[in-house]
Every structure is written in C-alpha cells, then in structure tokens.
Design a protein around this motif. Structure first.
Motif, PDB file in Angstrom:
ATOM      1  N   THR A   1       0.856  -1.178   0.000  1.00  0.00           N
ATOM      2  CA  THR A   1       0.000   0.000   0.000  1.00  0.00           C
ATOM      3  C   THR A   1       0.891   1.227   0.000  1.00  0.00           C
ATOM      4  O   THR A   1       1.659   1.436   0.929  1.00  0.00           O
ATOM      5  CB  THR A   1      -0.883   0.010   1.264  1.00  0.00           C
ATOM      6  OG1 THR A   1      -1.666  -1.181   1.258  1.00  0.00           O
ATOM      7  CG2 THR A   1      -1.792   1.209   1.294  1.00  0.00           C
ATOM      8  N   ASP A   2       0.815   2.026  -1.048  1.00  0.00           N
ATOM      9  CA  ASP A   2       1.629   3.227  -1.104  1.00  0.00           C
ATOM     10  C   ASP A   2       1.096   4.259  -0.114  1.00  0.00           C
ATOM     11  O   ASP A   2      -0.093   4.575  -0.153  1.00  0.00           O
ATOM     12  CB  ASP A   2       1.620   3.793  -2.529  1.00  0.00           C
ATOM     13  CG  ASP A   2       2.725   4.808  -2.726  1.00  0.00           C
ATOM     14  OD1 ASP A   2       2.761   5.794  -1.957  1.00  0.00           O
ATOM     15  OD2 ASP A   2       3.551   4.628  -3.630  1.00  0.00           O
TER      16      ASP A   2
ATOM     17  N   HIS B   1      -0.945   6.905  -1.557  1.00  0.00           N
ATOM     18  CA  HIS B   1      -2.289   6.475  -1.927  1.00  0.00           C
ATOM     19  C   HIS B   1      -3.214   6.436  -0.714  1.00  0.00           C
ATOM     20  O   HIS B   1      -4.313   6.982  -0.731  1.00  0.00           O
ATOM     21  CB  HIS B   1      -2.207   5.082  -2.560  1.00  0.00           C
ATOM     22  CG  HIS B   1      -3.469   4.649  -3.228  1.00  0.00           C
ATOM     23  ND1 HIS B   1      -3.740   3.344  -3.515  1.00  0.00           N
ATOM     24  CD2 HIS B   1      -4.543   5.344  -3.665  1.00  0.00           C
ATOM     25  CE1 HIS B   1      -4.919   3.255  -4.100  1.00  0.00           C
ATOM     26  NE2 HIS B   1      -5.419   4.454  -4.209  1.00  0.00           N
ATOM     27  N   TYR B   2      -2.729   5.813   0.342  1.00  0.00           N
ATOM     28  CA  TYR B   2      -3.605   5.564   1.481  1.00  0.00           C
ATOM     29  C   TYR B   2      -3.734   6.778   2.401  1.00  0.00           C
ATOM     30  O   TYR B   2      -4.788   7.018   2.973  1.00  0.00           O
ATOM     31  CB  TYR B   2      -3.087   4.363   2.283  1.00  0.00           C
ATOM     32  CG  TYR B   2      -4.023   3.950   3.380  1.00  0.00           C
ATOM     33  CD1 TYR B   2      -5.213   3.293   3.068  1.00  0.00           C
ATOM     34  CD2 TYR B   2      -3.752   4.235   4.714  1.00  0.00           C
ATOM     35  CE1 TYR B   2      -6.098   2.926   4.059  1.00  0.00           C
ATOM     36  CE2 TYR B   2      -4.632   3.871   5.705  1.00  0.00           C
ATOM     37  CZ  TYR B   2      -5.806   3.215   5.376  1.00  0.00           C
ATOM     38  OH  TYR B   2      -6.686   2.862   6.363  1.00  0.00           O
TER      39      TYR B   2
ATOM     40  N   ASN C   1       5.176  -1.845  -5.875  1.00  0.00           N
ATOM     41  CA  ASN C   1       4.034  -1.824  -4.968  1.00  0.00           C
ATOM     42  C   ASN C   1       3.149  -3.058  -5.173  1.00  0.00           C
ATOM     43  O   ASN C   1       2.732  -3.711  -4.216  1.00  0.00           O
ATOM     44  CB  ASN C   1       3.246  -0.534  -5.206  1.00  0.00           C
ATOM     45  CG  ASN C   1       2.148  -0.340  -4.181  1.00  0.00           C
ATOM     46  OD1 ASN C   1       2.413  -0.269  -2.995  1.00  0.00           O
ATOM     47  ND2 ASN C   1       0.905  -0.277  -4.649  1.00  0.00           N
TER      48      ASN C   1
ATOM     49  N   ARG D   1       4.796  -6.399  -4.087  1.00  0.00           N
ATOM     50  CA  ARG D   1       4.878  -6.653  -2.648  1.00  0.00           C
ATOM     51  C   ARG D   1       3.715  -7.465  -2.113  1.00  0.00           C
ATOM     52  O   ARG D   1       3.737  -7.895  -0.966  1.00  0.00           O
ATOM     53  CB  ARG D   1       4.969  -5.329  -1.893  1.00  0.00           C
ATOM     54  CG  ARG D   1       6.312  -4.655  -2.018  1.00  0.00           C
ATOM     55  CD  ARG D   1       6.457  -3.562  -0.985  1.00  0.00           C
ATOM     56  NE  ARG D   1       7.737  -2.886  -1.070  1.00  0.00           N
ATOM     57  CZ  ARG D   1       7.870  -1.580  -1.300  1.00  0.00           C
ATOM     58  NH1 ARG D   1       6.808  -0.833  -1.485  1.00  0.00           N
ATOM     59  NH2 ARG D   1       9.057  -1.032  -1.342  1.00  0.00           N
TER      60      ARG D   1
ATOM     61  N   PHE E   1      -6.525  -5.401   7.491  1.00  0.00           N
ATOM     62  CA  PHE E   1      -6.093  -4.392   6.511  1.00  0.00           C
ATOM     63  C   PHE E   1      -5.650  -4.984   5.167  1.00  0.00           C
ATOM     64  O   PHE E   1      -6.206  -4.622   4.120  1.00  0.00           O
ATOM     65  CB  PHE E   1      -4.985  -3.524   7.128  1.00  0.00           C
ATOM     66  CG  PHE E   1      -4.541  -2.387   6.257  1.00  0.00           C
ATOM     67  CD1 PHE E   1      -5.185  -1.158   6.311  1.00  0.00           C
ATOM     68  CD2 PHE E   1      -3.487  -2.532   5.367  1.00  0.00           C
ATOM     69  CE1 PHE E   1      -4.781  -0.110   5.504  1.00  0.00           C
ATOM     70  CE2 PHE E   1      -3.072  -1.488   4.559  1.00  0.00           C
ATOM     71  CZ  PHE E   1      -3.722  -0.272   4.631  1.00  0.00           C
TER      72      PHE E   1
ATOM     73  N   ARG F   1      -7.754  -4.810   1.491  1.00  0.00           N
ATOM     74  CA  ARG F   1      -7.191  -4.114   0.332  1.00  0.00           C
ATOM     75  C   ARG F   1      -6.872  -5.022  -0.833  1.00  0.00           C
ATOM     76  O   ARG F   1      -6.972  -4.620  -1.974  1.00  0.00           O
ATOM     77  CB  ARG F   1      -5.937  -3.340   0.746  1.00  0.00           C
ATOM     78  CG  ARG F   1      -6.286  -2.008   1.379  1.00  0.00           C
ATOM     79  CD  ARG F   1      -5.074  -1.154   1.589  1.00  0.00           C
ATOM     80  NE  ARG F   1      -4.567  -0.519   0.387  1.00  0.00           N
ATOM     81  CZ  ARG F   1      -4.971   0.665  -0.056  1.00  0.00           C
ATOM     82  NH1 ARG F   1      -5.906   1.322   0.578  1.00  0.00           N
ATOM     83  NH2 ARG F   1      -4.442   1.189  -1.134  1.00  0.00           N
ATOM     84  N   HIS F   2      -6.486  -6.251  -0.533  1.00  0.00           N
ATOM     85  CA  HIS F   2      -5.966  -7.078  -1.619  1.00  0.00           C
ATOM     86  C   HIS F   2      -6.781  -8.330  -1.930  1.00  0.00           C
ATOM     87  O   HIS F   2      -6.384  -9.120  -2.762  1.00  0.00           O
ATOM     88  CB  HIS F   2      -4.520  -7.473  -1.319  1.00  0.00           C
ATOM     89  CG  HIS F   2      -3.622  -6.300  -1.099  1.00  0.00           C
ATOM     90  ND1 HIS F   2      -3.567  -5.236  -1.979  1.00  0.00           N
ATOM     91  CD2 HIS F   2      -2.764  -5.995  -0.104  1.00  0.00           C
ATOM     92  CE1 HIS F   2      -2.705  -4.347  -1.525  1.00  0.00           C
ATOM     93  NE2 HIS F   2      -2.215  -4.771  -0.384  1.00  0.00           N
TER      94      HIS F   2
END
Ligand SMILES: Nc1ncnc2c1ncn2[C@@H]1O[C@H](COP(=O)(O)OP(=O)(O)OP(=O)(O)O)[C@@H](O)[C@H]1O
Ligand SMILES: [Mg+2]
Lengths: 255, 253
Positions: free
Chosen positions: A135-136, A139-140, B80, B83, B107, B111-112
């Motif tokens: 997560t950049d 971005h977040y 990114n 990762r 988290f 997100r993923h």
C-alpha cells in the motif's frame, strides 16, 4: 563569503524542497485515480478538516467581520461615507479575508496534526509497514487528506463569508446605528458573482496546499519525537508562507 | 520460472547508512520453499538486510532479485504490486495505532482480496488463534504488551498467506512457550504452504528448529552459512562465540 555561502545554501534547500513538493503533488494526483478507493477514509478526513474546524472558523471570521465594520465605520465617518461600510466589509471578506483566514486557521489546526500523525507513523515504522503491505502511503494517506482539503476549504470559506458579512452587519446596524435597509442594500450593491468565485477558487488551492504540505512534512520526518515536533512546526510555517505567497499571484490572476 | 532459481537473491549489495557502511558486498541466495535464518550481533545490519529484500531500502550498489525479478530497478508502481507476494513482521511491531487489532490484521485482506466481511472475520480470528491471542481484537495496539503487539504483527504478516514471509525477530520478548508456538507455526507454513521464509532471530533454539539454512552476519556480510548441523559444528570462532554466547572472542574484540 560565509554569509553568501549561507544564503546560497538556503536557496538550494528552497529549490530542493519546492521540487520535492511538486513531485509529491504529481504522485498524489496520479494515485487519486487508482483503485481501491477508500471511501470511509475520505469521509473521515472530510469530517476532520471540515466539520471539526467549524468552531474555529466561526469565531475567526465573525470577529474579523465585526472589526472590519468597526474600523471602516470610524474611518469612513470622517468623510461622510458611512453608507459604504457594508460594501467594504462584504468585498474584503469574500475576496480576501475569509479564504485566507480560514486557510491559516485550518493550517494551524489540521496541517500540523497531519504532519504529526504521519511523522509519528514514519518514526514508528508504520509507513514501512504500509509499504510492506503493498500500500503506497501516498495512496492511502495523502490522497484522502488532500481531497478533503480541496473539498472542505471552499465550504468553510462560504461559511466564513456569511459569518463575516453577518458580523459586520451586527456592528454596523446594532452598534453604530446604521440604517439596516441601506446597510443591506450597500452590502449587495457592488458585489459580483466573480467576487464569490475568486474567493472559493483560492480557498480550494489553499486546501490543497495546507494538507499536502502537512503530509509531505510528516512523510520526510526523521529523528524520533524531536523530529516529529520539527515536522509539525515546519508544516505550519511553510504552509502559511506558501498560502500567502500563492494568494498574491492567484489574486492577480483572478482579478 | 524454473524451480532451481533461488526465490531471493542478494547480489553484491552495498549500503551506507548514517556515514557507516552497514552492508559490504553482501550476497546470499534463499531457495524456493526454504526457511533461511539470519543471526548476528546487535546493530550488525540484520534489519537493514531484511528491508532490502522487500525494497524498503534500496542498495547503493548491487542487486536484489526476488522470484527472478530485479526489484532494485523496478518502477515504484510495479514494486508496490509485487509486494503482495510478501508478508513482513517488524521488529517493533509497527502496528497501525489508529486502528484496532482486528482492523490491523484485516487491513491487507480488505485491500488485496475480495473477501466478504464474514470471510475476513473468520480469517482474522484464525490468525489470532494461531498466535494464541484471544479477546484482543477490539483493543488498540497501545493497550497491548510488547509481546502481544509482536504477535499481532506476526498475524498481520501471515493473514494473506503470502509466498514469501520475512520475520524480524518474531520471538524476541516472548516467553519460551509462545516462542516455541511461533517457531512451530513457521515450520508448519514452510511445510504446508511451501512458503519461503527469512527470519532474523537471536534465539539459537528457535533458529535451529525452523531453519533449513542458517547464516551469520558479521561486518556487513555473511561470514558463515549452512544447515543447522553444519552451522553448529562450524570451526569459525565468530560463529562458535555467538552460539555459545561467550563474552570473550573475536566478536567482542
Ligand atoms: N535509517 C537509518 N539511518 C542511519 N543509520 C541507520 C538507519 N537504519 C539503520 N542504521 C544503522 O545501521 C546499522 C544496522 O542497523 P540494523 O537495524 O540493521 O541492526 P540489527 O542487526 O537489526 O540490530 P538489532 O539486532 O539490534 O535489531 C546500525 O548501526 C544503525 O545505526
Ligand atoms: Mg534489527
């Protein structure tokens, strides 16, 4: 020699930091349009920037409007131009005072806390953890904050406009005994839509500046608790300076 | 990608931090599905090394190749995305202190993955269970002890079942029983999910239990590497001093 060297160094740092700032601006812009979109986070930041700033904005702009009326009334009284107090207060608030004062107050409130928050995340490796979780941080963390700034500052400025003009009316009519009808008429008489717009456009820029500066300062924090303190101060000082600086050029540009 | 190429490969990595050359021509390979353990004295650069593997620190010179891809030359956006194959637990936990324990572990899932809320809840509970934490999911990280925080960090790292796991001192500060539980977990993930793991530890018992290979870091490079058996029998005085924890020897000269 020594002093020239110092001045030179200050300028080099200034250029470097300006470059860095614009690079982060571009990164923020690019990430804004990439999924996933954190709706909840966007909303939370809007509340933080907008709703939570209402009391401060309320007091600042209202009293500024009142003082404006008081001062101009005293001055204009000497040339028998009391009738124009309403116009002056409205013009000054809408075009200049409300956007700038709101931006400076929100910088102190929100820009600093963003720098402290992200700076703390830096020194406790939470930013590294974000990156490790694919997560950049831009971005977040940056995107929701900057969006909140751009959206909420114009709204706060509208509120400030109304309160400033209202405060001026209170002082002009209730305290100085101006004729309410004439005062109100004069308030609107010389106003154009452009006066409202230029203030709102400026405040959107200020919202971008103060949130992004807070984020960038926090992001580049180093050196523990002391570093976080430094980042916080730097965020407020540099954001305020950039705001005043930009204000001049935007005003020139927008008439 | 064929199976003989290493999963992780550091090639002649140099890194200077704060005016000190921390890594000096460091090279090592970690095979697919292997469990690689790095040991070494405090401040020798173990954390710096593990951060190179996931690209949090860029080398001054040399290359870091993961799964056949050179992450030192990768564009940030690609790095990114890349990762997502990693899970990492940090030495100090690095939990998000604005979120609850539950939200921390959820988290990466949020997100993923396309998990539903109930799937997420299930997976978070499962992860907390694995590290023997109960009734903490609504707590904030600041309300936890150091050892609990470390275990939450561990749970967050494994929640996505990544192909590569990096653990920076996962058992430091834990009691011997929980240490052993964590060590067992690492072994189990290596066996069942064929995960590639890199673990930093000071605990030789944990090291020998989980490692396929152990490496000793000293003065910016790997001075000894081998299976737990060969490592233990190494004639290198540095290694012997470290394993036996003696105050006198080349390490303290
Ligand atoms: N961001 C940084 N800036 C400057 N120096 C750093 C930085 N990060 C690490 N170092 C230095 O690099 C060296 C290695 O640090 P590292 O954290 O990798 O040690 P370590 O082997 O993990 O030690 P420990 O077992 O105590 O965790 C230390 O001397 C440290 O001072
Ligand atoms: Mg370390």
């Amino acid at each position: 020699m020594n002093i020239l060297e110092r001045i030179g160094r200050v300028f080099i740092r200034l250029f470097e930091e300006t470059g860095l700032w614009f690079r982060m601006l571009v990164r923020t812009f690019v990430w804004t349009f990439r999924p996933p979109f954190e709706g909840g986070e966007w909303l939370r930041q809007m509340v933080r920037v907008g709703v939570d700033s209402i009391p401060v904005v309320f007091l600042t702009t209202m009293f500024t409007g009142m003082v404006m009326a008081l001062q101009t009334y005293n001055g204009f009284h000497r040339v028998h131009a009391e009738n124009f107090v309403g116009s002056v207060v409205a013009l000054a608030m809408l075009r200049e005072l409300s956007p700038v004062l709101v931006a400076l107050m929100v910088t102190g409130r929100v820009g600093s806390s963003m720098a402290a928050e992200i700076g703390t995340m830096r020194v406790t490796e939470q930013l590294d953890a974000l990156e490790a979780l694919a997560t950049d941080p831009v971005h977040y963390l940056f995107v929701p904050r900057v969006i909140a700034g751009i959206v909420m500052l114009p709204l706060l400025t509208i509120l400030g406009d109304a309160l400033g003009v209202g405060g001026g009316y209170l002082v002009g009519v209730k305290l100085m005994g101006a004729n309410p009808v004439i005062y109100e008429q004069n308030t609107y008489q010389f106003l154009q839509m452009n006066d409202v717009w230029s203030g709102l456009i400026k405040s959107a820029f200020f919202g971008l500046i103060l949130t992004l500066t807070g984020c960038v300062r926090g992001y580049y924090t180093s050196g523990g608790a002391e570093g976080v303190g430094r980042a916080t101060t730097a965020a407020v000082v540099s954001a305020s300076l950039i705001i005043l600086f930009t204000d001049f050029f935007l005003t020139k540009l927008l008439f | 990608m064929n199976d003989n190429t290493p999963m992780i490969s550091l090639q002649h990595v140099d890194k200077t931090l704060g005016g000190r050359k921390v890594l000096d021509d460091m090279s090592f390979d970690v095979g697919r599905g292997d469990s690689f353990v790095i040991v070494g004295g405090s401040g020798v650069g173990k954390s710096v090394t593990i951060k190179h593997i996931i690209g949090l620190i860029k080398p001054d010179r040399g290359h870091v190749v993961v799964d056949g891809q050179d992450i030192t030359t990768m564009r940030p956006i690609d790095l990114n995305r890349f990762r997502r194959r990693f899970g990492m637990s940090f030495q100090e936990g690095a939990l998000f202190d604005s979120m609850s324990v539950f939200e921390n572990i959820a988290f990466p899932l949020r997100r993923h993955t396309k998990f539903t809320d109930s799937q997420i809840r299930e997976r978070v509970d499962e992860c907390l269970d694995m590290v023997h934490l109960e009734g903490v999911s609504s707590k904030r990280p600041s309300e936890l002890s150091g050892g609990m925080r470390r275990r939450v960090g561990f749970a967050r790292a494994i929640s996505l079942k990544p192909a590569i796991l990096l653990f920076d001192e996962p058992t430091t500060g834990l009691d011997p029983v929980i240490s052993d539980v964590i060590a067992d977990l690492i072994v189990e993930m290596d066996r069942t999910l064929n995960t590639t793991t890199v673990t930093i530890t000071h605990d030789m018992k944990v090291a020998f239990k989980i490692a396929d290979r152990v490496a000793m870091l000293y003065k910016g490079r790997i001075v000894e590497e081998g299976t737990p058996e060969t490592f233990q029998q190494s004639q290198n005085p540095i290694v012997q001093q470290f394993i036996q924890g003696r105050a006198e020897g080349p390490l303290t000269e």
